[in-house]
Design a protein around this motif. Structure first.
Motif, PDB file in Angstrom:
ATOM      1  N   CYS A  79      21.292   9.390  -7.037  1.00  0.00           N
ATOM      2  CA  CYS A  79      21.194   8.400  -7.522  1.00  0.00           C
ATOM      3  C   CYS A  79      20.216   7.476  -7.520  1.00  0.00           C
ATOM      4  N   ILE A  80      19.446   6.804  -7.766  1.00  0.00           N
ATOM      5  CA  ILE A  80      18.520   5.599  -7.310  1.00  0.00           C
ATOM      6  C   ILE A  80      18.532   5.014  -5.896  1.00  0.00           C
ATOM      7  N   ARG A  81      20.489   4.680  -5.726  1.00  0.00           N
ATOM      8  CA  ARG A  81      20.436   4.238  -3.994  1.00  0.00           C
ATOM      9  C   ARG A  81      20.158   5.584  -2.995  1.00  0.00           C
ATOM     10  N   CYS A  82      20.483   6.379  -3.344  1.00  0.00           N
ATOM     11  CA  CYS A  82      20.792   8.270  -2.592  1.00  0.00           C
ATOM     12  C   CYS A  82      19.113   7.987  -2.300  1.00  0.00           C
ATOM     13  N   HIS A  83      18.661   8.000  -3.091  1.00  0.00           N
ATOM     14  CA  HIS A  83      16.666   8.100  -2.865  1.00  0.00           C
ATOM     15  C   HIS A  83      16.549   6.767  -1.952  1.00  0.00           C
ATOM     16  N   PHE A  90      13.368  12.781  -8.733  1.00  0.00           N
ATOM     17  CA  PHE A  90      12.336  11.809  -8.832  1.00  0.00           C
ATOM     18  C   PHE A  90      10.578  12.546  -8.862  1.00  0.00           C
ATOM     19  N   PRO A  91       9.693  12.017 -10.005  1.00  0.00           N
ATOM     20  CA  PRO A  91       8.666  12.192  -9.458  1.00  0.00           C
ATOM     21  C   PRO A  91       8.051  11.364  -8.913  1.00  0.00           C
ATOM     22  N   CYS A  92       8.210  11.018  -7.901  1.00  0.00           N
ATOM     23  CA  CYS A  92       7.518  10.140  -7.279  1.00  0.00           C
ATOM     24  C   CYS A  92       7.519  11.214  -4.984  1.00  0.00           C
ATOM     25  N   MET A 150       0.826  -1.142   0.245  1.00  0.00           N
ATOM     26  CA  MET A 150       0.241   0.127  -0.180  1.00  0.00           C
ATOM     27  C   MET A 150       0.779   1.060  -0.028  1.00  0.00           C
ATOM     28  N   THR A 151       2.037   1.375   0.722  1.00  0.00           N
ATOM     29  CA  THR A 151       3.001   2.624   0.630  1.00  0.00           C
ATOM     30  C   THR A 151       3.405   2.020  -0.081  1.00  0.00           C
ATOM     31  N   GLN A 152       4.536   1.309  -1.525  1.00  0.00           N
ATOM     32  CA  GLN A 152       4.943   1.833  -2.463  1.00  0.00           C
ATOM     33  C   GLN A 152       3.851   2.554  -3.153  1.00  0.00           C
ATOM     34  N   LYS A 153       2.740   1.883  -3.707  1.00  0.00           N
ATOM     35  CA  LYS A 153       1.501   2.274  -4.649  1.00  0.00           C
ATOM     36  C   LYS A 153       1.158   3.706  -3.953  1.00  0.00           C
ATOM     37  N   MET A 154       0.936   4.132  -3.004  1.00  0.00           N
ATOM     38  CA  MET A 154       1.077   5.623  -2.389  1.00  0.00           C
ATOM     39  C   MET A 154       1.806   6.515  -3.176  1.00  0.00           C
ATOM     40  N   PHE A 155       3.107   6.111  -2.523  1.00  0.00           N
ATOM     41  CA  PHE A 155       4.327   6.861  -2.949  1.00  0.00           C
ATOM     42  C   PHE A 155       4.565   6.678  -4.785  1.00  0.00           C
ATOM     43  N   HIS A 156       4.563   6.085  -5.345  1.00  0.00           N
ATOM     44  CA  HIS A 156       4.383   6.056  -6.722  1.00  0.00           C
ATOM     45  C   HIS A 156       3.815   6.853  -7.673  1.00  0.00           C
ATOM     46  N   GLN A 157       2.375   7.492  -6.981  1.00  0.00           N
ATOM     47  CA  GLN A 157       1.945   8.146  -7.501  1.00  0.00           C
ATOM     48  C   GLN A 157       2.439   9.682  -7.658  1.00  0.00           C
ATOM     49  N   GLU A 158       2.361  10.113  -8.657  1.00  0.00           N
ATOM     50  CA  GLU A 158       3.439  11.375  -9.695  1.00  0.00           C
ATOM     51  C   GLU A 158       2.618  12.119  -8.281  1.00  0.00           C
ATOM     52  N   ASN A 172      14.731   7.143   1.882  1.00  0.00           N
ATOM     53  CA  ASN A 172      13.147   7.229   2.122  1.00  0.00           C
ATOM     54  C   ASN A 172      12.591   6.173   1.985  1.00  0.00           C
ATOM     55  N   ASP A 173      10.991   6.093   2.201  1.00  0.00           N
ATOM     56  CA  ASP A 173      10.858   4.576   2.985  1.00  0.00           C
ATOM     57  C   ASP A 173      10.070   4.250   1.783  1.00  0.00           C
ATOM     58  N   HIS A 174      10.097   4.896   0.535  1.00  0.00           N
ATOM     59  CA  HIS A 174       9.947   3.871  -0.702  1.00  0.00           C
ATOM     60  C   HIS A 174      11.157   4.001  -1.614  1.00  0.00           C
ATOM     61  N   SER A 175      10.370   2.608  -2.952  1.00  0.00           N
ATOM     62  CA  SER A 175      11.552   2.853  -3.497  1.00  0.00           C
ATOM     63  C   SER A 175      11.259   3.404  -4.978  1.00  0.00           C
ATOM     64  N   ALA A 176      12.134   4.137  -5.796  1.00  0.00           N
ATOM     65  CA  ALA A 176      12.399   4.671  -6.843  1.00  0.00           C
ATOM     66  C   ALA A 176      11.598   3.697  -8.223  1.00  0.00           C
ATOM     67  N   ASP A 177      11.247   3.986  -9.245  1.00  0.00           N
ATOM     68  CA  ASP A 177      10.725   3.582 -10.236  1.00  0.00           C
ATOM     69  C   ASP A 177      11.611   4.200 -11.467  1.00  0.00           C
ATOM     70  N   ARG A 178      12.636   3.686 -12.067  1.00  0.00           N
ATOM     71  CA  ARG A 178      13.420   4.820 -12.758  1.00  0.00           C
ATOM     72  C   ARG A 178      12.874   4.656 -13.834  1.00  0.00           C
ATOM     73  N   ARG A 179      11.828   4.190 -13.987  1.00  0.00           N
ATOM     74  CA  ARG A 179      11.105   3.852 -15.365  1.00  0.00           C
ATOM     75  C   ARG A 179       9.892   5.518 -15.438  1.00  0.00           C
ATOM     76  N   THR A 180       9.981   5.996 -14.462  1.00  0.00           N
ATOM     77  CA  THR A 180       9.265   7.424 -14.104  1.00  0.00           C
ATOM     78  C   THR A 180      10.066   8.594 -13.751  1.00  0.00           C
ATOM     79  N   ILE A 181      11.267   8.227 -14.106  1.00  0.00           N
ATOM     80  CA  ILE A 181      12.477   9.321 -13.390  1.00  0.00           C
ATOM     81  C   ILE A 181      12.772  10.047 -15.657  1.00  0.00           C
ATOM     82  N   THR A 182      12.453  11.240 -15.675  1.00  0.00           N
ATOM     83  CA  THR A 182      13.005  11.659 -17.547  1.00  0.00           C
ATOM     84  C   THR A 182      13.749  12.949 -16.898  1.00  0.00           C
ATOM     85  N   ASN A 183      14.060  13.698 -15.705  1.00  0.00           N
ATOM     86  CA  ASN A 183      14.544  15.149 -15.866  1.00  0.00           C
ATOM     87  C   ASN A 183      16.034  14.762 -14.942  1.00  0.00           C
TER      88      ASN A 183
END
Length: 1231
Positions: free
Chosen positions: A1016-1020, A1007-1009, A961-969, A1024-1035
């Protein structure tokens, strides 16, 4: 030099292992000496044609001269190839299997390519305005066959002849060369030896003379004759005369001009009309009488054998039949090519038709009968059939001999002079192979009485002024020996029987239908293997007896003279596009079929390069496209060749019956790189010329280089296409017959797992461009099936829009996951809690209906998914600029994110409030969660699997639940105002190097999330208490100018002047680095540290792991990396720590392994021993030997199970240690 004329760089073949070896030490290198003559003559012919093409002097005289030289070269090469097929290769195959089929296929291919040359020559004999263009095509054909023959001979000198030198003694090698000489017509040998000697140095000539004496030690007169040919000065001083006239007579008479060319005499003379009938023709009638008498005797012997059923003399009779068949066949050949055409060409009367001396159907039937195997019980029927067939053949033979004596010979007497008649008589003998002529003279002289022999000897002694004295002296000596009583009819037949019985050493199965060399052990699939012609050879496959005594020729002359009657090999289909490979592709799809599709693309790409090279002479604008496509083809073909050499071929040879089968093809791959090198050199010269100022000389040089490039492309296309064809005939069908589908998948997986992601992207686009839609689907389906345990499909979806149309074939029913396991975890939990009001018992009342909650859940799933638009109407994929393709994808994703951030801000806030902890059905505390788990455990309506699944999903529902909430842009509002983290970060305390503790780089990622900047993604993920989705990173943000911009390898801000974000950049992983060697694995779909796939790593498709090439042989376990470390429980697949592979196939971190093995020696998962514990087990043996067991336990045994060998056994009682009685391990447990 003119276009297509070649250059010195084309002759730069590597020095073979047999170079500088004396012919006396290795007589079989006689064939290598002829290789030098072939190379030199081909180069000379090509040079003459090129000079004529450049000067524009392509007259009829030149065409006639080229035809004469090429006809001689073709005839000599045909005998050379037949000698290798029927003598050399058969000898090798008795000791070393699987070597020769590839070389035999090459011989047939070269033979067919000669026809292309003569087709161009035929066109040039007709006056045409396009003669210069046709002459250029002829020059290209000569260059192609030169490349093919030189390539083939180089391979033989690297593999075949060193093998012969190793396996055969000098005497045995001499015997093989002697067999070859005995199989060539005497007339051709007269021309062949001077031609060979003309291209050798004085030292090499002397070496050849010594070799001749070694080859035929007992034939002293023949030695002197051959050496006189080698030393012949009258031909060597004039290169135009080294070809002689014999080969033209062997090709037959077709016009009056042919007669005047081959015959040095006056053919027709009116003044001699009254004396022509006085010509001494008794010899030819005696020969006819001997043939009739021998066939009658053979029929009588067969009748006696059939009547008495006594088969003791059958072998001798069969030998005589085979010998007489050869005599008649070659006599018939002389009649057909020389005597029968002569009256029609010279006579003014109406032409008359002549029947062949022996019909083709009778020859085929007799040969099939003579070389078939029969059991003892079938001898009677075999003799009966042979008797009837031979009676029929003899009746027709006698009839035709009578026709000769009453019709043809009188006509010859009326037309030809005395000298001409004598020349025709001797020509019939000179057209016979040396060995057959030697045996025939021995047989004929043994048939004569004293008066007849004196008459024949007298005639031979007088000789003929148009015939070389050395020939008549040889005949005289052979007849004299036969008439002296040293060779009686009985002795001759006895020797003949020894010859044919001895030849079974080489040829026991050679001439049986559908058997080629050692193929009977390979048992290829009959549906795939190339259909072999049933070879019906001459009986004269010879073996010498009694140290070069009577020698008998092999069947090679039949294949040279009677190619229509006796085919060695089926006609080659040049490529998959020609043959359509319906045989293979109509069968059940197998993983190795990818190779066939790959071959098709290679051939089509080479065809396109040939077309481009032809257009390049007229339009220099094609140069850039040609270079781009050629460079890609070079890379792809090298990868393909290396994969075959290092993976496919060793796998095939691991099957015992296929050893040595691939060596020839490995040499091919090495030599074929030379063709790519030649084209690269010409391209470099063209590029340099393109940069110079345009002028008349520059244009002329450009045109010449374009012609050379086209010539090189034609040669490369021909050589590579034939190589691919031979592989598909001789190699790859064996995989279907001897490997299971799983084994093929492993082989193809290893081949594909060696290619870098960047090359693979271009390769897939290149491959799809040359395949039809159904073929594209077949290739991708097979590829996905091979890589089904990997992330390859995800990698394709990341960059290839056409991927959405391909799906992995449905797995077997038994391997399908249950619907419950495949469902979304939140849906599983919600459906169970909402069922029968279960949720009301555990949670506070919910203000929303079940329908509203389901809609919320669907909306959450939809917003969390990321779909890529595809072009469903695209049928064909053309190679394109991948960097441009990536920029379009990134721009599209960036626009999608911005649109959602601008238009969907309010909706996002509502969703976050809607799924707050207070009123969401899953927002339960720890006590409520435990109560729910207990209720599920007590629910009698659920089976064990469903209970486990629901409980597991309950435990993970909070995290999901936490992951899906945080992945909302979160809306970024065009980045108005400062974004958290919009400042440089440094890797070192002195703040001199941009980066972080993980990577050295010059940018940060947005990171849009959470709308924050991290290095880097590992720093993020760490912060944070959620993981980044690399596909959403565009900037990204450049750390030098702090400007946020679309992701790119360099900063787009003008003030930074193309400032690089990192020496390594991965568009998929959004990874930059300035410090290490990193590569992206298309099967892990991750970036990993290393030089790359195919360099220091390969990807195992079963384990789904990148492994060092030193671990090519390892214990495979499906998706072994997609698991947690059994010690620290970190997910190994994405872990950055080094991983240790255990002998049992399980994995753990290297650091964890070091700590764990300080106190344990068994795998924590399967309990197998982690290494060699023999020392430790020996210590336990010593300890237990000294230890005393209490008396009440001393006789007891305990049942144990060994964790290492997995066997049950018994061991003496002990409270701690129990030794396995089978493997001696103490890694056991009590049962």
């Amino acid at each position: 030099m003119a276009g297509g004329g070649g250059s010195d760089k084309e002759e730069d073949w590597p020095e073979p292992p047999v170079a500088n070896v004396s012919l006396v030490d290795a007589p079989v290198l006689f064939f290598v000496a002829t290789h030098k003559a072939f190379r030199a003559d081909l180069a000379s012919i090509r040079r003459v044609a090129a000079e004529a093409s450049e000067s524009g002097s392509c007259g009829q005289e030149l065409v006639v001269d080229l035809r004469r030289r090429l006809e001689f070269l073709k005839l000599v090469y045909n005998y050379h190839s037949a000698a290798e097929d029927e003598v050399i290769f058969l000898a090798i195959d008795t000791l070393i299997k699987n070597v020769v089929p590839a070389y035999t296929l090459e011989h047939k291919s070269i033979e067919e390519n000669f026809s292309s040359i003569f087709h161009h020559l035929d066109l040039l004999t007709k006056k045409d305005e396009k003669a210069p263009q046709m002459f250029q095509e002829l020059l290209f054909s000569i260059g192609t066959i030169q490349s093919m023959i030189c390539h083939h001979m180089q391979k033989e000198e690297e593999q075949v002849f060193p093998m012969l030198m190793e396996k055969f003694t000098s005497e045995e090698q001499s015997q093989l060369v002697w067999q070859y000489m005995c199989s060539v017509p005497f007339m051709l040998l007269e021309d062949f030896f001077p031609w060979t000697a003309h291209h050798l140095s004085s030292h090499e000539k002397l070496d050849l003379e010594h070799c001749i004496r070694l080859i035929m030690p007992k034939e002293m007169l023949l030695q002197e004759v051959v050496i006189s040919w080698i030393q012949s000065k009258e031909r060597c001083f004039d290169a135009d005369n080294i070809y002689g006239r014999g080969y033209q007579l062997l090709n037959g008479l077709s016009s009056l001009e042919d007669i005047h060319v081959v015959c040095p005499l006056e053919v027709h003379c009116e003044q001699e009309q009254q004396v022509k009938k006085e010509v001494h023709t008794k010899g030819i009638y005696l020969w006819h009488a001997a043939i009739r008498r021998d066939f009658d005797q053979i029929i009588e012997e067969l009748y006696q054998i059939r009547s008495s059923s006594c088969f003791s003399s059958l072998s001798s009779t069969l030998s005589q039949i085979k010998f007489m068949a050869d005599v008649v066949i070659f006599y018939s050949n002389h009649l057909r090519k020389v005597l029968y055409p002569l009256p029609n060409l010279l006579s003014k009367n109406s032409p008359f038709s002549c029947q062949p001396l022996i019909e083709e159907c009778h020859i085929k039937g007799l040969q099939r009968l003579l070389f078939q195997e029969y059991e003892d019980s079938g001898k009677q029927s075999f003799v009966e059939i042979l008797y009837e067939d031979l009676k029929s053949l003899t009746r027709k033979l006698n009839k035709n001999l009578m026709f000769l004596e009453t019709e043809v010979f009188p006509s010859i007497y009326e037309i030809c002079t005395k000298e001409m008649q004598m020349w025709l008589l001797y020509a019939s003998l000179r057209m016979m192979p040396l060995g057959l002529l030697r045996c025939m003279m021995a047989w004929f002289s043994a048939q004569l009485n004293e008066n007849q022999s004196e008459c024949i000897l007298k005639g031979l002694k007088l000789g003929c002024r148009s015939i070389n004295y050395s020939f008549t002296s040889l005949l005289y000596e052979w007849v004299r020996i036969g008439c002296s009583g040293k060779t009686s009819v009985e002795r001759f037949r006895k020797n003949l029987e020894e010859v044919f019985n001895g030849r079974s050493i080489y040829l026991a199965d050679r001439y049986m239908p559908n058997v080629r060399f050692s193929d009977q052990k390979r048992k290829p699939n009959s549906e795939i293997r190339a259909k072999e012609s049933v070879v019906m050879p001459s009986s004269s496959v010879f073996i010498t007896t009694e140290e070069h005594g009577i020698s008998y020729p092999s069947g090679m002359h039949l294949h040279v003279y009677f190619s229509q009657m006796y085919e060695r090999m089926p006609h080659l289909q040049r490529s998959k596009s020609e043959s359509d490979h319906t045989t293979v592709l109509n069968l059940e799809s197998r993983p190795m079929d990818i190779i066939y599709y790959f071959h098709r693309a290679l051939i089509k790409d080479m065809e396109y390069l040939v077309k481009l090279s032809a257009d390049l002479a007229m339009n220099v604008g094609f140069l850039a496209e040609f270079e781009k496509r050629f460079r890609l083809l070079n890379i792809i073909y090298q990868i393909h060749s290396d994969s075959e050499d290092e993976i496919a071929f060793p796998a095939l040879e691991s099957k015992g019956v296929f050893q040595n089968i691939s060596h020839s093809y490995c040499i091919d791959h090495k030599l074929e790189s030379k063709h790519f090198k030649i084209i690269s050199i010409i391209l470099n010269e063209l590029s340099e010329l393109h940069n110079k100022e345009s002028g008349q000389e520059t244009k002329r040089k450009h045109y010449q280089l374009c012609l050379e490039l086209h010539d090189a492309c034609l040669s490369m296309h021909k050589v590579l296409s034939d190589h691919i064809y031979r592989e598909e005939v001789d190699i790859f069908p064996l995989f279907r017959g001897y490997f299971s589908t799983e084994e093929e998948e492993k082989i193809v997986g290893h081949m594909l797992g060696r290619t870098k992601a960047e090359v693979l992207q271009e390769m897939i686009s290149w491959l799809m461009a040359y395949l039809a839609p159904d073929e594209q689907h077949a290739v991708i389906s097979l590829w996905l099936k091979v890589a089904r345990f990997t992330k390859f499909d995800e990698w394709l979806q990341e960059w290839w829009e056409g991927m959405t149309r391909y799906k992995i074939s449905t797995p077997a029913e038994g391997s399908r996951p249950s619907p419950l396991l495949a469902a979304d975890p939140l849906e599983v939990v919600a459906s169970y809690l909402l069922k029968d009001g279960n949720i009301a018992q555990t949670l506070e009342p919910d203000t929303r209906t079940q329908k509203e909650f389901a809609l919320d859940l669907d909306e959450l799933k939809h917003s969390a998914s990321c779909n890529t638009d595809t072009d469903q109407d695209q049928d064909r994929y053309q190679p394109q600029d991948l960097s441009q393709h990536w920029n379009e994808i990134d721009k599209k994703r960036s626009n999608e994110v911005n649109e959602r951030c601008i238009d969907g801000g309010e909706q996002h806030e509502e969703e976050c409030q809607k799924f707050s902890h207070k009123d969401h059905p899953l927002g339960m505390n720890q006590e409520q969660l435990e109560a729910t788990i207990r209720r599920v455990s007590r629910d009698s309506s659920l089976d064990g699997k469903k209970k486990s699944c629901i409980i597991q999903n309950l435990l993970t529902s909070r995290w999901i639940m936490t992951q899906k909430m945080f992945h909302q842009e979160i809306p970024m509002a065009n980045h108005i105002g400062e974004i958290p983290g919009q400042s440089p970060s440094y890797q070192d305390p002195l703040e001199s190097t941009f980066g972080c503790e993980h990577y050295k780089r010059n940018c940060k990622l947005l990171f849009p999330c959470c709308n924050k900047l991290y290095t880097c993604i590992r720093c993020h993920d760490d912060l944070n208490d959620h993981s980044a989705d690399r596909r959403t990173i565009t900037n990204m943000m450049c750390m030098q100018c702090l400007v946020i911009q679309p992701i790119d390898p360099t900063c787009s801000n003008e003030t930074c002047s193309g400032f690089s974000m990192g020496t390594y950049y991965c568009k998929i992983c959004k990874l930059f680095d300035n410090d290490r060697q990193i590569y992206h694995c298309p099967y892990c779909n991750l970036c990993r540290v290393g030089k790359g796939l195919g360099i220091d790593y390969f990807h195992c498709m079963t384990c789904n792991a990148c492994m060092s090439r030193s671990l090519f042989v390892h214990a495979c376990r499906e998706k072994c990396l997609e698991d947690n470390c059994p010690i620290c429980h970190e997910y190994i697949f994405t872990s950055n720590s080094p991983v240790k592979s255990l002998p049992c196939g399980h994995l753990m971190h290297s650091a964890c392994f070091q700590d764990y093995t300080c106190s344990h020696y068994i795998c924590p998962i399967c309990s197998k021993t982690l290494g060699d514990m023999q020392v430790y087990f020996s210590m336990l043996d010593a300890l237990l030997a000294e230890e005393k067991i209490p008396e009440e336990y001393s006789g007891q045994l305990q049942t144990i199970l060994c964790n290492d060998c997995e066997k049950k056994g018994t061991a003496r009682f002990h409270w701690l240690y129990h030794k396995c009685p089978y493997c001696g391990s103490y890694n056991t447990r009590l049962l």
